[in-house]
Write a protein that holds these residues in place. Structure first.
Motif, PDB file in Angstrom:
ATOM      1  N   GLY A  24       0.150  10.728  15.650  1.00 19.33           N
ATOM      2  CA  GLY A  24      -0.352   9.992  14.501  1.00 19.33           C
ATOM      3  C   GLY A  24       0.151   8.567  14.436  1.00 19.33           C
ATOM      4  N   PHE A  25      -0.471   7.806  13.548  1.00 16.20           N
ATOM      5  CA  PHE A  25      -0.147   6.391  13.373  1.00 16.20           C
ATOM      6  C   PHE A  25       0.004   6.067  11.894  1.00 16.20           C
ATOM      7  CE2 PHE A  25      -2.687   6.740  17.246  1.00 16.20           C
ATOM      8  CZ  PHE A  25      -1.781   6.227  18.161  1.00 16.20           C
ATOM      9  N   ILE A  26       0.771   5.008  11.599  1.00 17.06           N
ATOM     10  CA  ILE A  26       1.050   4.600  10.222  1.00 17.06           C
ATOM     11  C   ILE A  26       0.805   3.103  10.086  1.00 17.06           C
ATOM     12  CG2 ILE A  26       2.826   4.455   8.424  1.00 17.06           C
ATOM     13  CD1 ILE A  26       4.311   6.700  10.077  1.00 17.06           C
ATOM     14  N   GLU A  27       0.146   2.703   9.012  1.00 11.54           N
ATOM     15  CA  GLU A  27      -0.009   1.291   8.642  1.00 11.54           C
ATOM     16  C   GLU A  27       0.538   1.120   7.228  1.00 11.54           C
ATOM     17  OE1 GLU A  27      -1.156  -1.587  10.023  1.00 11.54           O
ATOM     18  OE2 GLU A  27      -1.466  -0.650  11.968  1.00 11.54           O
ATOM     19  N   VAL A  28       1.299   0.054   7.001  1.00 10.19           N
ATOM     20  CA  VAL A  28       1.953  -0.197   5.715  1.00 10.19           C
ATOM     21  C   VAL A  28       1.570  -1.576   5.202  1.00 10.19           C
ATOM     22  CG1 VAL A  28       4.177  -0.371   4.538  1.00 10.19           C
ATOM     23  CG2 VAL A  28       3.905   1.238   6.434  1.00 10.19           C
ATOM     24  N   LYS A  29       1.234  -1.654   3.926  1.00  6.00           N
ATOM     25  CA  LYS A  29       0.918  -2.928   3.265  1.00  6.00           C
ATOM     26  C   LYS A  29       1.675  -3.010   1.947  1.00  6.00           C
ATOM     27  CE  LYS A  29      -2.226  -5.325   5.503  1.00  6.00           C
ATOM     28  NZ  LYS A  29      -1.538  -5.747   6.698  1.00  6.00           N
ATOM     29  N   ALA A  30       1.991  -4.232   1.553  1.00  3.08           N
ATOM     30  CA  ALA A  30       2.629  -4.454   0.256  1.00  3.08           C
ATOM     31  C   ALA A  30       1.641  -4.129  -0.858  1.00  3.08           C
ATOM     32  CB  ALA A  30       3.080  -5.901   0.140  1.00  3.08           C
ATOM     33  N   GLU A  31       2.148  -3.768  -2.013  1.00  5.46           N
ATOM     34  CA  GLU A  31       1.298  -3.386  -3.139  1.00  5.46           C
ATOM     35  C   GLU A  31       0.367  -4.517  -3.557  1.00  5.46           C
ATOM     36  OE1 GLU A  31       1.785  -1.152  -7.436  1.00  5.46           O
ATOM     37  OE2 GLU A  31       3.514  -1.501  -6.163  1.00  5.46           O
ATOM     38  N   ARG A  32       0.808  -5.740  -3.432  1.00  5.99           N
ATOM     39  CA  ARG A  32      -0.010  -6.888  -3.842  1.00  5.99           C
ATOM     40  C   ARG A  32      -0.893  -7.431  -2.733  1.00  5.99           C
ATOM     41  NH1 ARG A  32       3.797 -10.366  -7.871  1.00  5.99           N
ATOM     42  NH2 ARG A  32       4.584  -8.593  -9.044  1.00  5.99           N
ATOM     43  N   SER A  33      -1.090  -6.676  -1.675  1.00  7.44           N
ATOM     44  CA  SER A  33      -1.901  -7.154  -0.554  1.00  7.44           C
ATOM     45  C   SER A  33      -3.380  -7.184  -0.925  1.00  7.44           C
ATOM     46  CB  SER A  33      -1.682  -6.278   0.674  1.00  7.44           C
ATOM     47  OG  SER A  33      -2.089  -4.960   0.412  1.00  7.44           O
ATOM     48  N   ASP A  34      -4.110  -8.003  -0.205  1.00  8.59           N
ATOM     49  CA  ASP A  34      -5.549  -8.186  -0.398  1.00  8.59           C
ATOM     50  C   ASP A  34      -6.285  -6.894  -0.018  1.00  8.59           C
ATOM     51  OD1 ASP A  34      -8.129  -9.148  -0.528  1.00  8.59           O
ATOM     52  OD2 ASP A  34      -7.940 -10.459   1.211  1.00  8.59           O
ATOM     53  N   SER A  35      -7.293  -6.520  -0.807  1.00  9.26           N
ATOM     54  CA  SER A  35      -8.026  -5.275  -0.535  1.00  9.26           C
ATOM     55  C   SER A  35      -8.742  -5.333   0.818  1.00  9.26           C
ATOM     56  CB  SER A  35      -9.017  -4.974  -1.649  1.00  9.26           C
ATOM     57  OG  SER A  35     -10.031  -5.942  -1.702  1.00  9.26           O
ATOM     58  N   VAL A  36      -9.165  -6.511   1.243  1.00 12.13           N
ATOM     59  CA  VAL A  36      -9.814  -6.647   2.550  1.00 12.13           C
ATOM     60  C   VAL A  36      -8.831  -6.275   3.658  1.00 12.13           C
ATOM     61  CG1 VAL A  36     -10.867  -8.281   4.168  1.00 12.13           C
ATOM     62  CG2 VAL A  36     -11.467  -8.368   1.743  1.00 12.13           C
ATOM     63  N   LYS A  37      -7.592  -6.723   3.545  1.00  8.24           N
ATOM     64  CA  LYS A  37      -6.562  -6.399   4.534  1.00  8.24           C
ATOM     65  C   LYS A  37      -6.282  -4.900   4.555  1.00  8.24           C
ATOM     66  CE  LYS A  37      -5.593 -10.547   5.943  1.00  8.24           C
ATOM     67  NZ  LYS A  37      -5.953 -10.963   7.285  1.00  8.24           N
ATOM     68  N   ARG A  38      -6.295  -4.272   3.392  1.00  5.34           N
ATOM     69  CA  ARG A  38      -6.077  -2.827   3.329  1.00  5.34           C
ATOM     70  C   ARG A  38      -7.207  -2.075   4.016  1.00  5.34           C
ATOM     71  NH1 ARG A  38      -4.272  -3.908  -2.333  1.00  5.34           N
ATOM     72  NH2 ARG A  38      -6.345  -3.244  -2.959  1.00  5.34           N
ATOM     73  N   HIS A  39      -8.440  -2.525   3.799  1.00  2.42           N
ATOM     74  CA  HIS A  39      -9.583  -1.893   4.458  1.00  2.42           C
ATOM     75  C   HIS A  39      -9.531  -2.105   5.971  1.00  2.42           C
ATOM     76  CE1 HIS A  39     -11.222  -1.938   0.321  1.00  2.42           C
ATOM     77  NE2 HIS A  39     -11.732  -0.790   0.711  1.00  2.42           N
ATOM     78  N   GLU A  40      -9.122  -3.302   6.399  1.00  2.00           N
ATOM     79  CA  GLU A  40      -8.980  -3.567   7.832  1.00  2.00           C
ATOM     80  C   GLU A  40      -7.940  -2.632   8.453  1.00  2.00           C
ATOM     81  OE1 GLU A  40      -8.008  -7.711   8.032  1.00  2.00           O
ATOM     82  OE2 GLU A  40     -10.091  -8.347   7.851  1.00  2.00           O
ATOM     83  N   ASP A  41      -6.842  -2.396   7.740  1.00  3.60           N
ATOM     84  CA  ASP A  41      -5.815  -1.473   8.225  1.00  3.60           C
ATOM     85  C   ASP A  41      -6.360  -0.057   8.364  1.00  3.60           C
ATOM     86  OD1 ASP A  41      -3.801  -3.277   8.622  1.00  3.60           O
ATOM     87  OD2 ASP A  41      -2.527  -2.547   6.988  1.00  3.60           O
ATOM     88  N   MET A  42      -7.159   0.387   7.411  1.00  2.00           N
ATOM     89  CA  MET A  42      -7.730   1.734   7.474  1.00  2.00           C
ATOM     90  C   MET A  42      -8.648   1.860   8.698  1.00  2.00           C
ATOM     91  SD  MET A  42      -7.916   4.790   6.385  1.00  2.00           S
ATOM     92  CE  MET A  42      -7.110   4.752   4.815  1.00  2.00           C
ATOM     93  N   ILE A  43      -9.472   0.859   8.928  1.00  2.00           N
ATOM     94  CA  ILE A  43     -10.358   0.876  10.101  1.00  2.00           C
ATOM     95  C   ILE A  43      -9.526   0.862  11.377  1.00  2.00           C
ATOM     96  CG2 ILE A  43     -12.089  -0.452  11.378  1.00  2.00           C
ATOM     97  CD1 ILE A  43     -13.174  -1.292   8.556  1.00  2.00           C
ATOM     98  N   ARG A  44      -8.474   0.059  11.396  1.00  2.00           N
ATOM     99  CA  ARG A  44      -7.591  -0.025  12.561  1.00  2.00           C
ATOM    100  C   ARG A  44      -6.956   1.344  12.844  1.00  2.00           C
ATOM    101  NH1 ARG A  44      -4.808  -4.245  11.047  1.00  2.00           N
ATOM    102  NH2 ARG A  44      -6.317  -5.635  11.971  1.00  2.00           N
ATOM    103  N   LEU A  45      -6.525   2.043  11.793  1.00  2.00           N
ATOM    104  CA  LEU A  45      -5.952   3.380  11.969  1.00  2.00           C
ATOM    105  C   LEU A  45      -6.955   4.332  12.619  1.00  2.00           C
ATOM    106  CD1 LEU A  45      -3.997   4.034   8.657  1.00  2.00           C
ATOM    107  CD2 LEU A  45      -3.048   4.060  10.964  1.00  2.00           C
ATOM    108  N   VAL A  46      -8.180   4.283  12.152  1.00  2.00           N
ATOM    109  CA  VAL A  46      -9.222   5.151  12.703  1.00  2.00           C
ATOM    110  C   VAL A  46      -9.437   4.844  14.185  1.00  2.00           C
ATOM    111  CG1 VAL A  46     -11.685   5.709  12.612  1.00  2.00           C
ATOM    112  CG2 VAL A  46     -10.367   5.540  10.498  1.00  2.00           C
TER     113      VAL A  46
END
Length: 76
Positions: A24-46
Protein backbone atom coordinates in the motif's frame (compact mmCIF):
# COMPACT_ATOMS: atom_id res chain seq x y z
CA UNK A 1 4.15 10.93 -13.14
CA UNK A 2 4.73 7.90 -10.87
CA UNK A 3 8.11 7.23 -12.50
CA UNK A 4 9.52 10.50 -11.11
CA UNK A 5 7.33 10.96 -7.98
CA UNK A 6 7.13 8.85 -4.87
CA UNK A 7 4.30 8.47 -2.38
CA UNK A 8 4.64 10.06 1.06
CA UNK A 9 4.68 6.59 2.62
CA UNK A 10 4.66 2.87 1.85
CA UNK A 11 3.19 -0.13 3.64
CA UNK A 12 5.10 -3.39 3.44
CA UNK A 13 4.22 -6.99 4.14
CA UNK A 14 6.63 -8.46 6.67
CA UNK A 15 7.69 -12.07 7.02
CA UNK A 16 9.39 -12.71 10.34
CA UNK A 17 11.78 -9.74 10.52
CA UNK A 18 12.23 -9.19 6.78
CA UNK A 19 10.39 -6.73 4.56
CA UNK A 20 8.33 -8.29 1.80
CA UNK A 21 6.57 -6.57 -1.07
CA UNK A 22 4.77 -3.25 -0.85
CA UNK A 23 1.05 -3.65 -0.08
CA UNK A 24 0.00 0.00 0.00
CA UNK A 25 0.79 3.68 -0.32
CA UNK A 26 0.10 6.80 1.77
CA UNK A 27 -0.32 10.46 0.79
CA UNK A 28 -0.51 13.19 3.46
CA UNK A 29 -1.73 16.79 3.14
CA UNK A 30 -2.11 19.60 5.64
CA UNK A 31 -5.66 20.38 6.74
CA UNK A 32 -5.56 23.78 5.03
CA UNK A 33 -4.39 22.38 1.70
CA UNK A 34 -6.12 23.23 -1.57
CA UNK A 35 -8.90 20.79 -2.57
CA UNK A 36 -7.36 20.46 -6.05
CA UNK A 37 -4.11 19.23 -4.48
CA UNK A 38 -6.04 16.73 -2.37
CA UNK A 39 -7.81 15.38 -5.45
CA UNK A 40 -4.48 15.15 -7.30
CA UNK A 41 -3.09 13.11 -4.39
CA UNK A 42 -6.05 10.72 -4.52
CA UNK A 43 -5.55 10.17 -8.26
CA UNK A 44 -1.81 9.71 -7.68
CA UNK A 45 -2.55 7.04 -5.04
CA UNK A 46 -4.78 5.16 -7.48
CA UNK A 47 -2.06 5.27 -10.15
CA UNK A 48 0.64 4.12 -7.69
CA UNK A 49 -1.56 1.17 -6.70
CA UNK A 50 -2.52 0.31 -10.27
CA UNK A 51 1.11 0.35 -11.43
CA UNK A 52 2.25 -1.81 -8.50
CA UNK A 53 -0.58 -4.30 -9.02
CA UNK A 54 0.29 -4.66 -12.71
CA UNK A 55 4.05 -4.84 -12.11
CA UNK A 56 3.93 -7.32 -9.21
CA UNK A 57 0.85 -9.29 -10.31
CA UNK A 58 -1.01 -8.45 -7.07
CA UNK A 59 -4.76 -8.73 -6.65
CA UNK A 60 -5.17 -5.91 -4.10
CA UNK A 61 -3.42 -2.83 -2.69
CA UNK A 62 -4.23 -0.40 0.14
CA UNK A 63 -4.34 3.37 -0.45
CA UNK A 64 -4.49 5.82 2.48
CA UNK A 65 -5.03 9.57 2.14
CA UNK A 66 -4.58 11.66 5.28
CA UNK A 67 -5.79 15.28 5.31
CA UNK A 68 -5.16 17.01 8.63
CA UNK A 69 -6.78 14.78 11.24
CA UNK A 70 -9.12 13.08 8.73
CA UNK A 71 -8.17 10.05 6.60
CA UNK A 72 -9.58 7.92 3.81
CA UNK A 73 -8.75 4.26 3.37
CA UNK A 74 -9.26 2.57 0.00
CA UNK A 75 -8.75 -1.10 -0.73
CA UNK A 76 -8.21 -1.87 -4.38
Amino acid sequence: DTNIRRPDGNMYKMQQRKFGCSVGFIEVKAERSDSVKRHEDMIRLVVFCKDAMEEKGLEAMIAVQVVGKCHRLLRM
